[in-house]
Design an enzyme around this catalytic site. Structure first.
Site, PDB file in Angstrom:
ATOM      1  N   VAL A 226      44.684  28.720  95.587  1.00  0.00           N
ATOM      2  CA  VAL A 226      45.720  27.988  96.320  1.00  0.00           C
ATOM      3  C   VAL A 226      46.978  28.852  96.366  1.00  0.00           C
ATOM      4  O   VAL A 226      47.497  29.277  95.336  1.00  0.00           O
ATOM      5  CB  VAL A 226      46.014  26.632  95.650  1.00  0.00           C
ATOM      6  CG1 VAL A 226      47.169  25.924  96.362  1.00  0.00           C
ATOM      7  CG2 VAL A 226      44.772  25.748  95.662  1.00  0.00           C
TER       8      VAL A 226
ATOM      9  N   SER B 111      36.198  26.470  72.038  1.00  0.00           N
ATOM     10  CA  SER B 111      35.503  26.459  70.745  1.00  0.00           C
ATOM     11  C   SER B 111      34.313  25.512  70.718  1.00  0.00           C
ATOM     12  O   SER B 111      33.486  25.588  69.812  1.00  0.00           O
ATOM     13  CB  SER B 111      36.480  26.080  69.622  1.00  0.00           C
ATOM     14  OG  SER B 111      37.503  27.047  69.505  1.00  0.00           O
TER      15      SER B 111
ATOM     16  N   CYS C 279      14.905  37.201  78.153  1.00  0.00           N
ATOM     17  CA  CYS C 279      15.833  37.480  77.047  1.00  0.00           C
ATOM     18  C   CYS C 279      15.091  37.279  75.732  1.00  0.00           C
ATOM     19  O   CYS C 279      14.764  36.152  75.359  1.00  0.00           O
ATOM     20  CB  CYS C 279      17.045  36.543  77.141  1.00  0.00           C
ATOM     21  SG  CYS C 279      18.173  36.657  75.729  1.00  0.00           S
TER      22      CYS C 279
ATOM     23  N   ILE D 109      38.247  19.689  82.822  1.00  0.00           N
ATOM     24  CA  ILE D 109      39.052  18.535  83.215  1.00  0.00           C
ATOM     25  C   ILE D 109      38.833  18.220  84.695  1.00  0.00           C
ATOM     26  O   ILE D 109      38.582  17.066  85.072  1.00  0.00           O
ATOM     27  CB  ILE D 109      40.546  18.775  82.928  1.00  0.00           C
ATOM     28  CG1 ILE D 109      40.767  19.070  81.442  1.00  0.00           C
ATOM     29  CG2 ILE D 109      41.374  17.577  83.373  1.00  0.00           C
ATOM     30  CD1 ILE D 109      40.298  17.977  80.500  1.00  0.00           C
TER      31      ILE D 109
ATOM     32  N   CYS E 229      21.544  41.341  70.916  1.00  0.00           N
ATOM     33  CA  CYS E 229      21.721  42.587  71.672  1.00  0.00           C
ATOM     34  C   CYS E 229      22.710  42.433  72.820  1.00  0.00           C
ATOM     35  O   CYS E 229      23.008  43.406  73.512  1.00  0.00           O
ATOM     36  CB  CYS E 229      20.379  43.111  72.175  1.00  0.00           C
ATOM     37  SG  CYS E 229      19.804  42.386  73.729  1.00  0.00           S
TER      38      CYS E 229
ATOM     39  N   HIS F 276      36.307  16.604  68.738  1.00  0.00           N
ATOM     40  CA  HIS F 276      37.152  16.237  67.599  1.00  0.00           C
ATOM     41  C   HIS F 276      37.070  14.746  67.307  1.00  0.00           C
ATOM     42  O   HIS F 276      36.941  13.919  68.211  1.00  0.00           O
ATOM     43  CB  HIS F 276      38.610  16.617  67.880  1.00  0.00           C
ATOM     44  CG  HIS F 276      38.838  18.091  67.974  1.00  0.00           C
ATOM     45  ND1 HIS F 276      39.057  18.885  66.866  1.00  0.00           N
ATOM     46  CD2 HIS F 276      38.881  18.923  69.047  1.00  0.00           C
ATOM     47  CE1 HIS F 276      39.237  20.141  67.253  1.00  0.00           C
ATOM     48  NE2 HIS F 276      39.130  20.191  68.570  1.00  0.00           N
TER      49      HIS F 276
END
Length: 487
Positions: free
Chosen positions: A175, A48, A402, A15, A437, A52
């Site tokens: 803060v 998640s 990786c 946000i 892994c 939506h």
């Protein structure tokens, strides 16, 4: 007095980052203040990752309006900023005749709100389209405008764009106090003093604490913990769309989420807590998630889990977003932003910009605003020809760091070039360490590169900042000798 900013934003989650980018379109001096080592390290990184469609949210709430307004904005945002986003559609499933009636109500509500393409699927169509779902399911409401996104990648892109367009960033800046001095608000932080004409409180689970610093006690935040479980990539394609149960008054339910990067994620739980730092996972949480998911898709079991995590939603006592000016002139709350806050983020940013203008902030558009940003170089997503071309231009693409996610050395350096200062910063920008892994192969090499690039001792490389170090610094030989001589 030091420099006075036009706007100071407290909180570097999605946000705060979305608002920062929106304000960077104008000739303003803006500051974003984040308490963590990097932005998006709070609720955003445990999100998640769902965009939506919005048919389930009441049209009489701010969240219900802003989610539908924001959903179509993601196509142009993705084109500008290059973050991972795909519209895969969502299914809200029913297991009884009463639930079927609720699906029909949701469809009518969604159509009234302008949600596009809603369809009711009977059992035959549902199981043709998603054959691995439980045969006990009776029907589903299909929402094609729903999608999946890399939430942290989205936040990083928003903020990088904002910084390119003049926004200043402070990290590791908590803060501690806010003083009101006529038309200026003075913020005391662990990084120093900041002064601003307007302050936006986007502090997530700490938003009520920040508001109390100016005497604003009109709302409270009680974190709602959600545990989520990431599954092995071998399940890729088992379910192709987002799958929701019918929502409750507290939560949208325990979901099946085919993520943008191909893994399937399940969860979250929804349990209120008084601990604003509790991101632990539990055996009870796992049992709850897999029991619920098993009723929808019996093929998914606990043994497929490769990692688990928890996040805290900033649930307010109002149940809705809390966005608006306070009794203190210049102090504006942007609080209680729980689901579908990620989806609503670009609309929230625009709404806050309009609020600021109504409160007296003069907005002059910047002709030189740079909207476009190149996304991360995802080597694993390139064709063989594109991979060869990349290696020819930069040999670091030929060195795999990786193995699980096929992330190269060039991508690790790109992550650091674009703001990564911790292992998690690299992980969420490049996916190094996100595979099966979970960093067992690549962690030390990533630490080596961070140590070299940041010119800090290897022992000072941290997982997520603060005291999250992974190795113990060694005593030098002379210190050891001195200690030995005392014995």
């Amino acid at each position: 007095m030091n420099t006075v900013y036009d706007v100071a934003i407290i909180g570097g989650g999605v946000i705060g980052c979305a608002i920062a980018r929106e304000l960077s379109r104008y000739r303003l001096k803006c500051l974003l203040i984040e308490r963590n080592a990097e932005p998006a390290f709070g609720t955003t990184k445990t999100n998640s990752g769902i965009i939506h469609s919005g048919q389930d949210s009441s049209p009489h709430t701010l969240k219900g309006r802003l989610v539908v307004e924001a959903n179509p904005m993601f196509d142009s945002l993705q084109a500008e900023l290059g973050f991972g986003f795909r519209r895969i559609g969502a299914l809200v499933v029913a297991r009884s005749s009463a639930e079927l009636e609720e699906l029909e109500r949701q469809k009518r509500q969604g159509q009234e709100k302008g949600v596009p393409g809603l369809e009711l699927w009977d059992a035959d169509k549902l199981h043709r389209e998603e054959p691995n779902l439980s045969p006990e399911l009776l029907a589903a409401l299909y929402a094609p405008s729903a999608g999946v996104i890399n939430p942290y990648e989205f936040a990083f892109a928003l903020l990088e764009s904002a910084i390119r367009n003049g926004v200043e960033l402070w990290v590791e800046a908590t803060v501690e106090r806010i003083d009101v001095d006529q038309d200026v608000l003075s913020l005391s932080t662990t990084k120093g003093q900041a002064h601003a004409r307007y302050v936006l409180n986007c502090a997530g689970v700490y938003a009520d604490t920040i508001a109390a610093m100016v005497g604003e006690r009109s709302f409270s935040i009680r974190p709602r913990k959600g545990e989520e479980y990431m599954l092995d990539k071998r399940l890729r394609g088992l379910v192709r769309r987002l799958v929701f149960p019918l929502p409750t008054a507290v939560t949208k339910g325990i979901l099946i989420i085919p993520t943008f990067d191909g893994t399937i994620m399940v969860g979250p739980t929804a349990h209120d807590t008084n601990d604003r730092e509790d991101v632990s996972t539990t055996e009870a949480g796992a049992d709850e998630v897999f029991s619920a998911v098993g009723e929808i898709c019996p093929s998914i079991t606990k043994r497929d889990t490769i990692t688990e995590f928890a996040g805290l939603r900033a649930a307010s006592d109002s149940g809705d977003f809390i966005i608006g000016p306070s009794a203190v002139r210049g102090f504006i709350n942007v609080a209680g932003i729980q689901s579908p806050g990620l989806t609503a983020a670009p609309a929230i940013a625009r709404y806050v910009r309009e609020l600021l203008e109504a409160e007296g902030l003069q907005l002059e558009a910047r002709d030189e605003f740079q909207a476009l940003l190149e996304g991360p170089p995802r080597f694993a997503q390139k064709s063989v020809a594109e991979q060869r071309e990349a290696i020819a231009k930069d040999p670091r693409f030929a060195r795999v760091i990786c193995r699980c996610e096929l992330v190269t050395e060039a991508e690790i350096h790109h992550a650091i070039d674009h703001g990564a200062r911790t292992l998690d910063g690299i992980k969420f920008r490049s996916r190094a360490g996100m595979g099966r892994c979970q960093g067992g192969f690549c962690t030390l090499r990533c630490m080596d590169i961070l140590s070299e690039r940041l010119q800090i001792p290897f022992s000072q490389v941290s997982k997520r900042g603060a005291a999250s170090w992974l190795v113990q610094p060694m005593l030098d030989a002379q210190s050891e000798a001195n200690e030995a001589s005392k014995e």
